[in-house]
Design a protein around this motif. Sequence first.
Motif, PDB file in Angstrom:
ATOM      1  N   HIS A 100       0.740  -1.103  -0.197  1.00 19.92           N
ATOM      2  CA  HIS A 100       0.124   0.109   0.164  1.00 19.92           C
ATOM      3  C   HIS A 100       0.738   1.465   0.024  1.00 19.92           C
ATOM      4  CE1 HIS A 100      -3.572  -2.549   0.803  1.00 19.92           C
ATOM      5  NE2 HIS A 100      -2.786  -3.257   1.668  1.00 19.92           N
ATOM      6  N   VAL A 111      -7.669   4.412  -9.344  1.00 15.27           N
ATOM      7  CA  VAL A 111      -7.905   2.832  -9.398  1.00 15.27           C
ATOM      8  C   VAL A 111      -6.660   2.299  -8.529  1.00 15.27           C
ATOM      9  CG1 VAL A 111      -7.803   0.825 -10.676  1.00 15.27           C
ATOM     10  CG2 VAL A 111      -8.454   3.051 -11.691  1.00 15.27           C
ATOM     11  N   GLY A 112      -7.064   1.804  -7.495  1.00 12.40           N
ATOM     12  CA  GLY A 112      -5.890   1.131  -6.704  1.00 12.40           C
ATOM     13  C   GLY A 112      -5.471   2.230  -5.610  1.00 12.40           C
ATOM     14  N   ALA A 140      -5.267   2.561  -2.777  1.00 15.00           N
ATOM     15  CA  ALA A 140      -4.650   2.495  -1.226  1.00 15.00           C
ATOM     16  C   ALA A 140      -5.232   3.357  -0.200  1.00 15.00           C
ATOM     17  CB  ALA A 140      -2.969   2.684  -1.363  1.00 15.00           C
ATOM     18  N   SER A 163      -8.399  -3.401  -0.771  1.00 14.59           N
ATOM     19  CA  SER A 163      -8.206  -3.201   0.624  1.00 14.59           C
ATOM     20  C   SER A 163      -9.060  -2.663   1.464  1.00 14.59           C
ATOM     21  CB  SER A 163      -6.678  -2.961   0.979  1.00 14.59           C
ATOM     22  OG  SER A 163      -6.550  -2.935   2.499  1.00 14.59           O
ATOM     23  N   VAL A 176      -0.064  -0.166  -9.745  1.00 18.80           N
ATOM     24  CA  VAL A 176      -1.226  -1.185  -9.419  1.00 18.80           C
ATOM     25  C   VAL A 176      -0.842  -2.285 -10.550  1.00 18.80           C
ATOM     26  CG1 VAL A 176      -3.750  -1.940  -9.141  1.00 18.80           C
ATOM     27  CG2 VAL A 176      -2.977   0.571  -8.689  1.00 18.80           C
ATOM     28  N   TYR A 199       2.048  -5.185 -10.372  1.00 17.53           N
ATOM     29  CA  TYR A 199       1.851  -6.166  -9.550  1.00 17.53           C
ATOM     30  C   TYR A 199       1.293  -7.504 -10.201  1.00 17.53           C
ATOM     31  CZ  TYR A 199       3.313  -3.145  -5.932  1.00 17.53           C
ATOM     32  OH  TYR A 199       4.009  -2.361  -5.078  1.00 17.53           O
ATOM     33  N   PHE A 200       0.564  -7.141 -11.658  1.00 21.03           N
ATOM     34  CA  PHE A 200      -0.189  -8.100 -12.079  1.00 21.03           C
ATOM     35  C   PHE A 200       0.679  -8.854 -13.347  1.00 21.03           C
ATOM     36  CE2 PHE A 200      -4.842  -6.817 -11.177  1.00 21.03           C
ATOM     37  CZ  PHE A 200      -4.487  -6.450 -10.034  1.00 21.03           C
TER      38      PHE A 200
HETATM   39  C1  LIG Z   1       1.495   0.338  -4.033  1.00 18.60           C
HETATM   40  S1  LIG Z   1      -0.170   0.979  -4.062  1.00 18.60           S
HETATM   41  C2  LIG Z   1      -0.490   2.062  -5.199  1.00 18.60           C
HETATM   42  C3  LIG Z   1      -1.400   3.268  -4.762  1.00 18.60           C
HETATM   43  C4  LIG Z   1      -1.516   4.534  -5.639  1.00 18.60           C
HETATM   44  N1  LIG Z   1      -2.293   4.309  -6.668  1.00 18.60           N
HETATM   45  C5  LIG Z   1      -0.191   5.293  -5.856  1.00 18.60           C
HETATM   46  O1  LIG Z   1       0.307   4.904  -6.890  1.00 18.60           O
HETATM   47  O2  LIG Z   1       0.586   5.714  -4.851  1.00 18.60           O
HETATM   48  C6  LIG Z   1      -1.095  -0.487  -4.714  1.00 18.60           C
HETATM   49  C7  LIG Z   1      -2.658  -0.866  -4.449  1.00 18.60           C
HETATM   50  O3  LIG Z   1      -3.403  -1.465  -5.364  1.00 18.60           O
HETATM   51  C8  LIG Z   1      -4.289  -2.303  -4.749  1.00 18.60           C
HETATM   52  N2  LIG Z   1      -4.716  -3.348  -5.290  1.00 18.60           N
HETATM   53  C9  LIG Z   1      -3.879  -4.691  -5.726  1.00 18.60           C
HETATM   54  N3  LIG Z   1      -4.508  -5.446  -6.361  1.00 18.60           N
HETATM   55  C10 LIG Z   1      -5.975  -4.868  -6.527  1.00 18.60           C
HETATM   56  C11 LIG Z   1      -6.965  -5.259  -7.276  1.00 18.60           C
HETATM   57  N4  LIG Z   1      -7.171  -6.493  -7.868  1.00 18.60           N
HETATM   58  N5  LIG Z   1      -8.068  -4.493  -7.331  1.00 18.60           N
HETATM   59  C12 LIG Z   1      -8.045  -3.173  -6.581  1.00 18.60           C
HETATM   60  N6  LIG Z   1      -6.973  -2.786  -5.915  1.00 18.60           N
HETATM   61  C13 LIG Z   1      -5.732  -3.584  -5.925  1.00 18.60           C
HETATM   62  C14 LIG Z   1      -3.509  -2.435  -3.427  1.00 18.60           C
HETATM   63  O4  LIG Z   1      -4.394  -2.899  -2.344  1.00 18.60           O
HETATM   64  C15 LIG Z   1      -2.718  -1.340  -3.147  1.00 18.60           C
HETATM   65  O5  LIG Z   1      -3.447  -0.502  -2.098  1.00 18.60           O
END
Ligand SMILES: C[S@@+](CC[C@H](N)C(=O)[O-])C[C@H]1O[C@@H](n2cnc3c(N)ncnc32)[C@H](O)[C@@H]1O
Length: 290
Positions: free
Chosen positions: A88, A124-125, A127, A161, A234, A237-238
């Motif tokens: 996060h 989107v995502g 955190a 989350s 985000v 991580y995929f």
């Molecule tokens: C490293 S943070 C990035 C936060 C923000 N976008 C930034 O760039 O500062 C990644 C976020 O993606 C979220 N995430 C991961 N898989 C996800 C999913 N399938 N759907 C929605 N959010 C997701 C995680 O919970 C996390 O909060």
Amino acid sequence: MALAIGNWSALNAMQGMDDAEFARWADLLERRTGVVVPPARKAFLVTAVRGRMRETGQTRFDDYFREIHKMPEGAIEWITLVDRLTVHETHFFRHPPSFDLIANEWLPRMVSSGSQTALHAWSVGCATGEEAYTLAMVLDRHISAVRDARVYFGVTATDVSQPALAVGRAGLYPRSKFNEIPGDYRSSYVDEIDEDTFAIRESLRKRVGFAQFNLLDVARAPLKRLDLIYCQNVLIYFARERRRDLLNSLAGLLKPGGMLVLGAGEVTSFAHPALSRVPHRQALAFLRNR
Ligand SMILES: C[S@@+](CC[C@H](N)C(=O)[O-])C[C@H]1O[C@@H](n2cnc3c(N)ncnc32)[C@H](O)[C@@H]1O
């Protein structure tokens, strides 16, 4: 003393995680969230799962794995575990060139025509909310700078989350993050609560709506005709193949003239027939063709 010995023996009883067990947990996380944990990050996954097992009094990975699959208790436990298994890290104004692009190039074009009465952005995502509040600050400041602009805006902030979203909703942040926000924004949008904490001002907070949403469900997203989609840190991580499908779905949610902002360097060679790459040296963004 007896308690200490009890804890110590529970700790000792906790097994190491062999490669097959690791693959099973990594697969569960990928199926449910899209997040890939490569073998090189096994220690991260093991620490996160173990930490939660300790809190719930579990000592065996396979027992805990079964617990996670029980309904409805497993679904409740998953809410906590998924928070531990995802990263996060985030900041206010994390990637300044992307916000400059929005403020100085995209937004003036969108609002100066006079035909735009509302703007809807999606973080989107998100955190713990810093990205969503940054978007709200930038939109608010720069919309009001355009003469005669009467544009209402809102930011939808989603994440998988729940605990992270709760922090965002509260809008309270530690002092260590204060300097991430440029001084002129701070004076308009945040209040110092005490020496440790500052708060996002209510007027800005009400422009940002937080909701739990799994990006893997994007094809069924309740959001449509968005003006701005901001998705950074985000998709990294995929899995690569999954990124492409998700990006195609995100592109479909944009309005003509809308912009998709990604993390610079996060996706290479992405193209979509309805999108044009924005020429910019430091930001990675695409405009939906009109
Ligand atoms: C490293 S943070 C990035 C936060 C923000 N976008 C930034 O760039 O500062 C990644 C976020 O993606 C979220 N995430 C991961 N898989 C996800 C999913 N399938 N759907 C929605 N959010 C997701 C995680 O919970 C996390 O909060």
